[in-house]
Design a protein around this motif. Structure first.
Motif, PDB file in Angstrom:
ATOM      1  N   MET A 167     -37.149  -1.923   3.907  1.00 22.88           N
ATOM      2  CA  MET A 167     -37.266  -1.713   5.361  1.00 22.88           C
ATOM      3  C   MET A 167     -36.943  -2.680   6.263  1.00 22.88           C
ATOM      4  O   MET A 167     -36.574  -3.716   5.150  1.00 22.88           O
ATOM      5  N   ASP A 168     -36.872  -2.735   7.529  1.00 24.86           N
ATOM      6  CA  ASP A 168     -35.980  -3.901   7.870  1.00 24.86           C
ATOM      7  C   ASP A 168     -37.418  -4.487   8.278  1.00 24.86           C
ATOM      8  O   ASP A 168     -38.599  -3.829   8.530  1.00 24.86           O
ATOM      9  N   HIS A 169     -36.964  -5.537   8.199  1.00 22.03           N
ATOM     10  CA  HIS A 169     -37.831  -7.325   8.838  1.00 22.03           C
ATOM     11  C   HIS A 169     -37.069  -7.714   9.612  1.00 22.03           C
ATOM     12  O   HIS A 169     -36.638  -8.448   9.359  1.00 22.03           O
ATOM     13  N   PRO A 170     -37.741  -7.675  10.776  1.00 22.41           N
ATOM     14  CA  PRO A 170     -37.599  -9.050  11.286  1.00 22.41           C
ATOM     15  C   PRO A 170     -38.491 -10.665  11.839  1.00 22.41           C
ATOM     16  O   PRO A 170     -39.168 -11.248  11.605  1.00 22.41           O
ATOM     17  N   ILE A 171     -37.014 -11.822  11.153  1.00 22.36           N
ATOM     18  CA  ILE A 171     -37.599 -12.524  10.492  1.00 22.36           C
ATOM     19  C   ILE A 171     -37.677 -13.867  11.470  1.00 22.36           C
ATOM     20  O   ILE A 171     -36.671 -13.913  11.865  1.00 22.36           O
ATOM     21  N   HIS A 184     -41.792 -16.614   9.148  1.00 25.44           N
ATOM     22  CA  HIS A 184     -42.459 -14.965   8.131  1.00 25.44           C
ATOM     23  C   HIS A 184     -41.230 -13.516   9.082  1.00 25.44           C
ATOM     24  O   HIS A 184     -40.535 -13.978   9.835  1.00 25.44           O
ATOM     25  N   CYS A 185     -41.997 -12.613   8.292  1.00 20.05           N
ATOM     26  CA  CYS A 185     -41.653 -11.233   9.040  1.00 20.05           C
ATOM     27  C   CYS A 185     -42.215 -11.457  10.101  1.00 20.05           C
ATOM     28  O   CYS A 185     -43.851 -11.033  10.432  1.00 20.05           O
ATOM     29  N   HIS A 186     -42.179 -10.941  11.568  1.00 22.47           N
ATOM     30  CA  HIS A 186     -42.767 -10.537  13.156  1.00 22.47           C
ATOM     31  C   HIS A 186     -43.334  -9.392  12.460  1.00 22.47           C
ATOM     32  O   HIS A 186     -44.087  -8.335  13.647  1.00 22.47           O
ATOM     33  N   ILE A 187     -43.473  -8.522  11.560  1.00 23.55           N
ATOM     34  CA  ILE A 187     -44.250  -7.266  11.523  1.00 23.55           C
ATOM     35  C   ILE A 187     -45.447  -7.691  11.205  1.00 23.55           C
ATOM     36  O   ILE A 187     -45.510  -8.121   9.934  1.00 23.55           O
ATOM     37  N   LEU A 188     -46.253  -7.494  11.556  1.00 25.84           N
ATOM     38  CA  LEU A 188     -47.151  -8.646  11.191  1.00 25.84           C
ATOM     39  C   LEU A 188     -48.306  -8.081  10.732  1.00 25.84           C
ATOM     40  O   LEU A 188     -49.099  -9.237   9.788  1.00 25.84           O
ATOM     41  N   ASP A 189     -48.382  -7.130   9.965  1.00 31.13           N
ATOM     42  CA  ASP A 189     -48.941  -6.730   9.028  1.00 31.13           C
ATOM     43  C   ASP A 189     -48.043  -7.016   8.156  1.00 31.13           C
ATOM     44  O   ASP A 189     -48.910  -7.457   7.055  1.00 31.13           O
ATOM     45  N   HIS A 190     -47.143  -7.066   7.838  1.00 29.76           N
ATOM     46  CA  HIS A 190     -46.499  -8.100   6.786  1.00 29.76           C
ATOM     47  C   HIS A 190     -46.974  -9.193   6.696  1.00 29.76           C
ATOM     48  O   HIS A 190     -47.413  -9.752   5.603  1.00 29.76           O
ATOM     49  N   GLU A 191     -47.019  -9.812   7.602  1.00 29.71           N
ATOM     50  CA  GLU A 191     -47.165 -11.446   7.573  1.00 29.71           C
ATOM     51  C   GLU A 191     -48.855 -11.668   6.914  1.00 29.71           C
ATOM     52  O   GLU A 191     -48.949 -12.036   6.597  1.00 29.71           O
ATOM     53  N   GLY A 216     -48.867 -10.940   3.359  1.00 23.11           N
ATOM     54  CA  GLY A 216     -48.282 -11.960   2.530  1.00 23.11           C
ATOM     55  C   GLY A 216     -46.583 -12.891   2.547  1.00 23.11           C
ATOM     56  O   GLY A 216     -46.146 -13.440   1.725  1.00 23.11           O
ATOM     57  N   MET A 217     -45.830 -12.029   3.867  1.00 25.08           N
ATOM     58  CA  MET A 217     -44.632 -12.238   3.981  1.00 25.08           C
ATOM     59  C   MET A 217     -44.356 -13.348   4.658  1.00 25.08           C
ATOM     60  O   MET A 217     -43.973 -13.175   5.857  1.00 25.08           O
ATOM     61  N   MET A 218     -45.078 -14.717   3.960  1.00 18.97           N
ATOM     62  CA  MET A 218     -44.578 -15.485   4.843  1.00 18.97           C
ATOM     63  C   MET A 218     -44.368 -17.073   3.921  1.00 18.97           C
ATOM     64  O   MET A 218     -44.982 -17.247   2.946  1.00 18.97           O
TER      65      MET A 218
HETATM   66 CU    CU Z   1     -41.906  -7.406   7.344  1.00 21.07          CU
END
Ligand code: CU
Ligand code: C2O
Ligand code: CU
Length: 498
Positions: free
Chosen positions: A426-430, A480-487, A490-492
């Motif tokens: 998946m893409d991640h907007p960082i 962090h990833c700005h897909i806020l569910d990912h953040e 833990g993606m931070m």
């Molecule tokens: Cu993401």
């Protein structure tokens, strides 16, 4: 306090409940929650609070609110009872003082996305947590050379960010131009999305939607469904657009009009660039110059493929994924207006490729599977009791967010080169707080001109190289990833500048 706006009255329930039809041509809600077409109410902009003598002071109350959304009462969360919250209009060098009041049931805090301000103390500190019923006084001091542009604010309390932004907690920040830009008028358009159930409550979000990143069924502009704006031929409008959706990417198109990209995230482009579409990831902002041309044009969000989880698990989370979504209508008619003056050239952008980078790092964004019970790697439906489910983990360089761990230490007054890699489908907007990033390698993109952003999309299984100037502001903050569910999952990571 100023008088209440129509929006605030609605939030207070002063407008009658039970209205199911709005606009001339009517908008019908069915019990299944579907919408018909809209007749196009005029776009309403949030209240604008302007700094005076270098200071903007305000109270921001984060609370549950009843607000009219898509023609009926909806239970959302909002700042000061308005969706979006008030627009903060400041100049470079100004100080913003926010007394933030948490009237939610869970902890929250406040982040000023994109502002180049200190991450310490009561400035843009993402580690602050404001308990329910508590208040916190923030102070954001913008440097005198702060880039103009469109920024935004939203809660940043780890674990609750997607939920709170998705519920309606966001607002815009405008930092004035150094030099006025000749135009007829400007408009603010904050894009957001949410899903309401049949009784107007926010629909629950399941685990699959959290993994994908939640996308709401209704894509709103300033909290309105498919509003309209009007202009006369020859007028020039500047549209400040914020993507405040928790996870939705927007590929914006406005056919039939002459559109130029004026700004991307921060500052302005030296020369506005003619565009037919612009992609904005969650968190990104753009400013467009629209030269109004007779006729009726729709601002649409065309489908974006941001990947999935192995191709088979896209599920029902992406309504309208295959069809463009109409966001707003621009009606251009009447007597032609005299053309505004030409837009002059902006200052040249700093190019970090001309400055030595003292460190290079690789930052890898990944998704993995793990069993919910005991962290074993196990597949869905495996053993381990009634709660044995497979969880997705969201990691950076193999680790989930830990606010007490410092992941990256940098020296202030240096330039670093970071390679952002994505080993997931998946893409991640960082996004990096405080310091914007200059993209120097991103597939085949033409980067002969410096390209600055504070949210950079890293495509599935792709990589992007950025340069970052840690000029000032010692302190500790996050990326962090700005897909806020990912953040939230833990993606931070944390970065400390010394
Ligand atoms: Cu993401
Ligand atoms: Cu828009 Cu760390 O956030
Ligand atoms: Cu931010």
């Amino acid at each position: 306090m100023s008088s209440l706006t129509r929006r605030q009255l609605l939030a207070l329930g002063a407008a009658g409940a039970g209205a199911t039809v709005v606009g001339g041509a009517g908008l019908w809600w069915t019990t299944t929650g579907g919408t018909g077409d809209t007749g196009g109410a005029d776009l309403i902009e949030p209240e604008v609070l302007v700094s005076r003598d270098g200071v903007l002071e305000l109270d921001l109350i984060a609370a549950a609110a009843r607000i009219e959304v898509a023609g009926r009462e909806a239970s959302v969360q909002a700042f000061n009872g308005s969706l979006p919250g008030p627009t903060l209009h400041v100049a470079p060098g100004d100080t913003i003082r926010v007394a933030m009041h948490n009237q939610l049931r869970v902890s929250t805090n406040l982040h000023v996305h994109g502002l180049h301000v200190s991450p310490e103390g009561n400035s843009d500190n993402p580690f602050v947590s404001i308990d329910p019923g508590e208040s916190f006084d923030y102070e954001f001091a913008l440097p005198a050379d702060h880039p103009p542009g469109t920024y935004w604010y939203h809660p940043h309390r780890h674990g609750h960010v997607a939920e709170q932004v998705g519920a309606g907690l966001y607002g815009a920040i405008i930092v004035e131009d150094h030099e006025p830009v000749p135009m007829t008028r400007e408009r603010l358009m904050v894009m957001s999305d949410l899903t309401l159930d049949a009784s107007g409550n926010l629909a629950g979000v399941n685990q699959m939607q959290q993994m994908m990143g939640r996308e709401g069924e209704l894509v709103l502009v300033n909290g309105q469904l498919r509003p309209q704006v009007t202009a006369a031929p020859g007028e020039r409008e500047r549209w400040r657009i914020v993507n405040a959706c928790p996870s939705r990417y927007l590929r914006l198109q406005l056919a039939g009009q002459q559109v130029r990209l004026f700004s991307r995230d921060l500052g302005r482009l030296p020369t506005p660039e003619e565009v037919t579409e612009v992609d904005i990831a969650p968190g990104n902002r753009i400013e467009l110059l629209v030269e109004a041309t007779e006729g009726s044009s729709a601002l649409v969000a065309a489908p974006v493929d941001r990947g999935g989880m192995g191709g088979t698990m896209r599920g029902d989370n992406e309504p309208g994924n295959d069809e463009p979504i109409r966001l707003l209508t621009l009606e251009v008619s009447g007597n032609p207006a005299p053309r505004p003056a030409l837009v002059s050239q902006g200052p040249a952008l700093r190019d970090l490729r001309d400055e030595p980078a003292v460190a290079t790092r690789t930052v890898d964004f990944a998704m993995g599977m793990t069993g919910a019970m005991g962290g074993d790697r196990t597949m869905m439906g495996g053993e381990g009791g009634d709660e044995a489910t497979t969880m997705m983990t969201f990691t950076i360089n193999g680790q989930e967010f830990d606010p007490d761990r410092t992941d990256i230490s940098v020296a202030t007054a240096t330039v670093e080169q970071w390679t952002l890699t994505n080993s997931s489908p998946m893409d991640h907007p960082i996004h990096l707080h405080v310091w914007p990033m200059q993209i120097v390698e991103d597939g085949d993109r033409d980067l002969s001109e410096p390209r600055w952003q504070d949210v950079v999309n890293v495509p599935a299984f792709g990589e992007v190289q950025v340069l970052i100037a840690f000029d000032d502001f010692p302190g500790r903050t996050v990326y962090h990833c700005h897909i806020l569910d990912h953040e939230d999952q833990g993606m931070m990571g944390t970065v400390e500048a010394r």
